[in-house]
Scaffold this motif. Structure first.
Motif, PDB file in Angstrom:
ATOM      1  N   ASP A 140       0.841  -1.209   0.000  1.00 41.78           N
ATOM      2  CA  ASP A 140       0.000   0.000   0.000  1.00 41.78           C
ATOM      3  C   ASP A 140       0.872   1.253   0.000  1.00 41.78           C
ATOM      4  O   ASP A 140       0.558   2.251  -0.648  1.00 41.78           O
ATOM      5  N   GLN A 142       3.963   1.410  -1.190  1.00 35.79           N
ATOM      6  CA  GLN A 142       4.578   1.497  -2.519  1.00 35.79           C
ATOM      7  C   GLN A 142       3.585   2.064  -3.542  1.00 35.79           C
ATOM      8  O   GLN A 142       3.958   2.828  -4.429  1.00 35.79           O
ATOM      9  N   PHE A 143       2.331   1.671  -3.381  1.00 33.77           N
ATOM     10  CA  PHE A 143       1.284   2.205  -4.266  1.00 33.77           C
ATOM     11  C   PHE A 143       1.172   3.723  -4.080  1.00 33.77           C
ATOM     12  O   PHE A 143       1.185   4.484  -5.052  1.00 33.77           O
ATOM     13  N   SER A 144       1.078   4.166  -2.804  1.00 35.44           N
ATOM     14  CA  SER A 144       0.984   5.601  -2.514  1.00 35.44           C
ATOM     15  C   SER A 144       2.177   6.357  -3.094  1.00 35.44           C
ATOM     16  O   SER A 144       2.037   7.451  -3.643  1.00 35.44           O
ATOM     17  N   GLN A 146       4.051   5.557  -5.630  1.00 38.58           N
ATOM     18  CA  GLN A 146       3.996   5.665  -7.083  1.00 38.58           C
ATOM     19  C   GLN A 146       2.860   6.579  -7.558  1.00 38.58           C
ATOM     20  O   GLN A 146       2.992   7.276  -8.560  1.00 38.58           O
ATOM     21  N   VAL A 147       1.747   6.596  -6.815  1.00 40.75           N
ATOM     22  CA  VAL A 147       0.652   7.527  -7.139  1.00 40.75           C
ATOM     23  C   VAL A 147       1.167   8.959  -7.006  1.00 40.75           C
ATOM     24  O   VAL A 147       0.939   9.812  -7.880  1.00 40.75           O
ATOM     25  N   ILE A 238      -0.015   0.455 -12.067  1.00 38.53           N
ATOM     26  CA  ILE A 238       1.018   0.254 -11.048  1.00 38.53           C
ATOM     27  C   ILE A 238       0.938  -1.205 -10.596  1.00 38.53           C
ATOM     28  O   ILE A 238      -0.151  -1.680 -10.251  1.00 38.53           O
ATOM     29  N   HIS A 239       2.075  -1.905 -10.621  1.00 35.93           N
ATOM     30  CA  HIS A 239       2.095  -3.313 -10.219  1.00 35.93           C
ATOM     31  C   HIS A 239       2.866  -3.461  -8.908  1.00 35.93           C
ATOM     32  O   HIS A 239       4.084  -3.300  -8.879  1.00 35.93           O
ATOM     33  N   VAL A 240       2.146  -3.720  -7.808  1.00 37.08           N
ATOM     34  CA  VAL A 240       2.794  -3.907  -6.496  1.00 37.08           C
ATOM     35  C   VAL A 240       2.081  -4.992  -5.692  1.00 37.08           C
ATOM     36  O   VAL A 240       0.883  -5.208  -5.868  1.00 37.08           O
ATOM     37  N   SER A 246      -6.951  -5.218  -6.639  1.00 40.01           N
ATOM     38  CA  SER A 246      -6.686  -4.046  -7.462  1.00 40.01           C
ATOM     39  C   SER A 246      -7.333  -2.814  -6.842  1.00 40.01           C
ATOM     40  O   SER A 246      -8.197  -2.928  -5.959  1.00 40.01           O
ATOM     41  N   GLN A 247      -6.910  -1.670  -7.314  1.00 40.53           N
ATOM     42  CA  GLN A 247      -7.468  -0.394  -6.853  1.00 40.53           C
ATOM     43  C   GLN A 247      -7.592   0.488  -8.091  1.00 40.53           C
ATOM     44  O   GLN A 247      -6.700   0.494  -8.944  1.00 40.53           O
ATOM     45  N   LYS A 413      -4.194  -0.128  -9.994  1.00 42.79           N
ATOM     46  CA  LYS A 413      -3.209  -0.947  -9.252  1.00 42.79           C
ATOM     47  C   LYS A 413      -3.480  -2.421  -9.512  1.00 42.79           C
ATOM     48  O   LYS A 413      -4.634  -2.871  -9.459  1.00 42.79           O
TER      49      LYS A 413
END
Length: 418
Positions: A140, A142-144, A146-147, A238-240, A246-247, A413
Motif C-alpha cells: 500500500d 509502494q502504491f501511494s 507511485q501515485v 502500477i504493479h505492487v 486491485s485499486q 493498481k
C-alpha cells in the motif's frame, strides 16, 4: 450584525474575526492563516521546507521542550499547532475558556520563539528513517509512493519524502530560519475564533498577546505559483504486492475560474454519483465492497476543479467496473440525476446543515472560507437557500463540463508481475 460576527483590527495590523456561540461551555476553536508557505523557497530548500513546520512540534517553543510543555499543560484543555503548507502557513487549535491566557501565550510563543534542540531533531529523524525503511515493504505504501510520483508529473517540488535517505537533506538551521520567516509578520495572518467567548475578557488578551506580535502591514506576502499541475488524458498501471487485489482511481482535474455555485454543483454531483455507483458496482455487479465519488473546487494556486471516483476490486474486474462507472457518468450527462436521488442528497444536506449550525468547527470553517474565497458575510446565511435552489440541470451541466476523457487521469493498481 446579522450573523453576529465581530471584526477586530489590532494596533499591529492583525485582523481578528470572532463569532461567540453558546453550543459548548468549554470550547473555543481558532485558526490563523497567512499566504506564502513553502512556495516562496527554491528547489534547493524543498526537503527542508517540507519539514519546517513539523520541526517546531518536535523541538518545542521558548524554554519548553514538548515534554516540558506536556507537564506544564497537564490537566489543562489547550492545544496550539503551527503548520507550513505549500501555499500558506497556519496555526490552529482549541482551548477551554478558562485557559484563554495560556492559549494566547502559546500562540505568541509559536510566532516568536521556535526552539532549537539538536538532540530531539536527531531522534525524530532517526525514528522517521526507521518508519520509512519498514514501510518500503508494504505494498500500500509502494502504491501511494507511485501515485504521488504520477501526480507530481516530474515536478521536483511536488514529490513528497518517501525514502529514508531523503531525510538527510533536511537542514535544521535552515528549517528554523524558514519557520521564523513565515511567522515573522503577524499582519500576514487573519485570525478566526469561535466558541464560548466573552468579548470583555477576550479583547485585552488579544491586545496583549496578538497585538504585540511583530508585524508590518505594509509588507504582506503572497504565494508563488510553482506550476504544479495534475497530469490528465492519461492511464497508468502500477504493479505492487502479491495479493489478488486491485485499486482504481479516476481523477478528473483542470483549471477553471472559481464559482461558488459550480463548487456546490461538484459536491452534489459527487454525492449523487456515489449513490449510483453503489447501486451499480456494488449491488448489481457485486464487484466492489465500497465505492465513492467526490468533487470540489479551489483557488490555489489558480482556480481549479478536482473530481475523483475510487474503488478496490479484483484484478479481473478492473476494466468492466471502469466501464460501469463511465456508464453511470454518461447517464447523468445525458439525462441529469433523478428527482429521487437529488431529493435524497438535499434531505441529507438539510439535516447536516441543521446540525452544523450548532457546531463551532463548522463556523470556524465558514469564517475562513468567506475570507479565502472573498465572499460576502451574508453568504453564511444562504445555506438553506442554496440547498433549495439546486437543480438537476446544474448537476447535469457540471457532469458534461468536467467529467471528460481529456480531464481524466486513470490510475490502476495490479499485483506485481510474476
Amino acid at each position: 450584525a446579522s450573523i453576529d460576527i465581530h471584526e477586530i483590527l489590532l494596533s499591529n495590523g492583525v485582523k481578528v474575526f470572532v463569532k461567540s456561540t453558546d453550543f459548548k461551555n468549554d470550547e473555543i476553536l481558532f485558526s490563523a492563516t497567512g499566504k506564502g508557505g513553502v512556495s516562496l523557497y527554491g528547489e534547493e530548500d524543498h526537503y527542508t521546507a517540507n519539514y519546517a513546520g513539523v520541526l517546531i512540534n518536535v523541538m518545542g517553543i521558548g524554554d519548553f521542550s514538548p515534554s516540558d510543555l506536556r507537564k506544564v499543560l497537564a490537566g489543562k484543555t489547550v492545544s496550539v499547532t503551527p503548520n507550513i503548507g505549500l501555499y500558506s502557513q497556519n496555526i490552529a487549535g482549541s482551548f477551554s475558556p478558562k485557559e484563554l491566557e495560556t492559549a494566547m501565550q502559546l500562540i505568541h510563543l509559536n510566532f516568536t520563539a521556535p526552539r532549537k534542540d539538536q538532540e530531539l531533531f536527531e531522534v525524530y529523524i532517526a525514528n522517521q528513517k526507521t518508519q520509512l525503511a519498514s514501510a518500503q515493504a508494504n505494498p500500500d505504501y509502494q502504491f501511494s509512493k507511485q501515485v504521488n510520483k504520477i501526480l507530481a508529473d516530474g515536478h521536483p517540488r511536488a514529490a513528497g519524502i518517501f525514502d529514508p535517505e531523503d531525510l538527510d537533506k533536511i537542514d535544521l538551521d535552515r528549517g528554523l530560519e524558514m519557520y521564523a520567516e513565515r511567522f515573522s509578520n503577524a499582519a500576514n495572518f487573519e485570525f478566526f475564533f469561535t466558541g464560548n467567548i466573552d468579548l470583555e475578557t477576550f479583547k485585552p488578551m488579544l491586545e496583549q498577546y496578538i497585538g504585540s506580535l511583530p508585524s508590518n502591514p505594509d509588507s504582506l506576502d503572497s504565494f508563488r505559483d510553482l506550476g504544479i499541475r495534475t497530469p490528465k488524458g492519461r492511464s497508468e498501471s502500477i504493479h505492487v504486492g502479491t495479493d489478488e487485489k486491485s485499486q482504481v482511481i479516476m481523477l478528473f482535474t483542470g483549471e477553471t475560474e472559481y464559482d461558488r455555485k459550480k463548487a456546490a454543483d461538484m459536491i452534489y454531483l459527487g454525492e449523487i454519483l456515489t449513490i449510483k455507483l453503489i447501486e451499480s458496482l456494488r449491488e448489481q455487479i457485486g464487484g466492489v465492497y465500497g465505492v465513492g465519488a467526490n468533487g470540489s473546487m479551489g483557488i490555489f494556486p489558480v482556480g481549479n476543479f478536482s473530481f475523483s471516483i475510487g474503488f478496490p476490486c479484483s484484478p479481473d474486474m478492473v476494466d468492466n467496473l471502469i466501464e460501469a462507472a463511465w456508464s453511470e457518468v454518461r447517464k447523468i450527462q445525458e439525462n441529469g440525476p433523478t428527482d429521487e436521488d437529488l431529493n435524497k442528497v438535499k434531505e441529507k444536506r438539510r439535516i447536516s446543515l441543521e446540525e452544523n449550525l450548532k457546531r463551532n468547527n463548522y463556523w470556524l470553517g465558514q469564517l475562513s472560507a468567506v475570507r479565502t474565497y472573498n465572499l460576502s458575510w451574508e453568504a453564511l446565511l444562504d445555506g438553506q437557500k442554496a440547498i433549495e435552489s439546486m437543480t438537476k440541470e446544474r448537476i447535469q451541466k457540471a457532469a458534461k463540463e468536467f467529467l471528460t476523457k481529456e480531464n481524466l487521469l486513470e490510475i490502476k493498481k495490479f499485483p506485481a508481475l510474476k
